[in-house]
Structure formats: C-alpha cells, structure tokens
Scaffold this motif. Structure first.
Motif: not given
Length: 261
Positions: A23-25, A44-54
């Motif tokens: 995902e992402g750019d 680990n990475w979606v629900y705590p917001g890492w995917l959004k943040t990165l």
C-alpha cells in the motif's frame, strides 16, 4: 487513509502460501513491516495506525503475515519457525515485488526476524527499526515455555501463568491457530550472537516501552551496534508500545534523517 485492513495478496515461498499487503505511494521509499508473535500484519500495523502514518508520509508500505499467522499458511512443525526461515520469507517477498532494498521495521518477534534478515540478507536492508526488543535479541527474553503450554490449554480459564494468559487471550482475540503458534514459540526465539549484531552497520533505531518487561534494554543493544540509537517509549508495556505516538514520531524523524543524509 483509514484504519481498515487493506486487500491482501498471496505469494509462495518455501512451500508455503503467504499473505501480504502493498500500500501507500508506489513511488515512495519502501518500508517492509514484520509483525510480532501471535499478531498479524493488520493487528500490528494497520489498526494501530502505522499504515496510515507511513502512507501519509509518502512511503510505500509493505507487510506480510508471517508463516503461522493471519492468512498465511500455518505449519504445525516447530522446525518451520526458525527465524532464518522467516527472514527468508521477508526477503522472498521483496524479490516477488521487485524491490532490491527496503527500510525494515519489526516488532518483538518481528524485530528478531528483521535482525536475521539484516545479517543473512544484508543487501536487502537499507535501515532497521527494532520495536519491542532490546538486548533480549541477544540474551533471550525469558522462559516462554509456559506460553506454549497456555496456547495448548483447552481454554483460557485453565491458564494461570500471567504471561501465558496474556498471550493466550491475544491469540484468542486474533482468532489464531494456537497449534501453529505453540510450534512457532518453541523455535522462533533463537538468540543473535553479539558478534553478529555488531556487524550490522545500517542505520538502526531501537524503541522499547519503559514498562516493557520482555524486551530488555534498548540502550544496551544500541551500544553493541555501530550505527544504532535507542529511544524510550514512555509508560508503555510490551503490548501497548507498538502504536504509541512517540514511537511513530521517532520513526518518521529517523527516516527523514536517513533521507537527508
């Protein structure tokens, strides 16, 4: 970007079908995320917001469900879970996606896998973030046999060991294959020799919660490595540090520093 799980794709490696998201750019610097024991890429990475943040920071964000976890195949043979094999899965995913080198971030068991990736596939790793694992990478993280026993118990109410109860409840919450996890926990905790981690010279950030009683000292591990720094995640234990805003801010600053350098 929201906090819903993105669509996952599948690839094959070492006789296993493994799930991942990309995902992402697409033009952004790739970041490969490796989750912890009994977790998944989404937990680990979606629900705590890492995917959004990165993603919002312009990165290409890739994460896999480790073997034995999530939507990936779940062998019940402990021999399948040596961290070298799991690091091989991560390297194979980069190859599958045509990515020569990525920033690699792992949490807890994922940090251990990331260390093996950096040691055994050094050309694939541009930088490292170890979350939830300090000197325990080299010195061990305590007796986890009660966790395997807890995972194999008929039900949560049968488990009295505090850490065992914590991980059994987490496994139940994530609808995990408890037999695969019990196999994983028996062989995925291989320690990294201090001499080997001392040879890893890529930029490294080590982040551990100040209330984490599993990880060991971040500063002690950083002192072994030629290009590492440690940060504290204030007032967070092993389970709660992963999504902390201090951790996220430190990682974004760390990546900006690499880019500027």
């Amino acid at each position: 970007m929201n906090l819903d799980a993105p669509p996952f794709s599948l690839f094959y490696h070492d006789g296993l079908q493994l799930a991942f998201f990309d995902e992402g750019d697409p033009a952004g610097d790739p970041v490969l995320l490796i989750h912890g024991f009994a977790s998944t890429a989404s937990v680990n990475w979606v629900y705590p917001g890492w995917l959004k943040t990165l993603g919002e920071a312009g990165y290409r964000v890739i994460a896999l469900d480790n073997r034995g976890h999530g939507a990936s195949d779940r062998p019940h043979d402990p021999a399948a879970y040596h961290p070298s094999l799991m690091a091989g899965d991560a390297a194979a995913l980069l190859t599958h996606l045509g990515i020569e080198q990525a920033h690699v971030m792992g949490y807890s068991m994922g940090a251990r896998i990331s260390a093996f990736l950096a040691i055994e596939h050094a050309n694939r790793v541009r930088s490292l973030v170890f979350g939830g694992l300090g000197i325990g990478l080299c010195d061990g993280v305590g007796d986890w046999d009660p966790i395997a026993d807890a995972l194999l118990a008929p039900q949560l109410s049968d488990v009295t060991h505090p850490r065992g109860r914590m991980f059994r409840a987490f496994a139940d919450q994530t609808h995990s294959d408890r037999f695969a996890l019990a196999a994983c926990i028996r062989t995925s905790r291989v320690d990294v020799a201090r001499a080997d981690i001392a040879k890893v010279d890529v930029p490294t950030l080590i982040a551990v919660g100040t209330k984490d009683d599993i990880a060991g000292s971040a500063a002690e591990l950083a002192a072994l490595m030629p290009n590492a720094k440690a940060i504290d995640i204030p007032n967070r234990d092993h389970m709660l540090a992963v999504g902390d805003k201090v951790f996220k801010r430190a990682v974004l600053d760390f990546y900006r520093g690499i880019k500027a350098g």
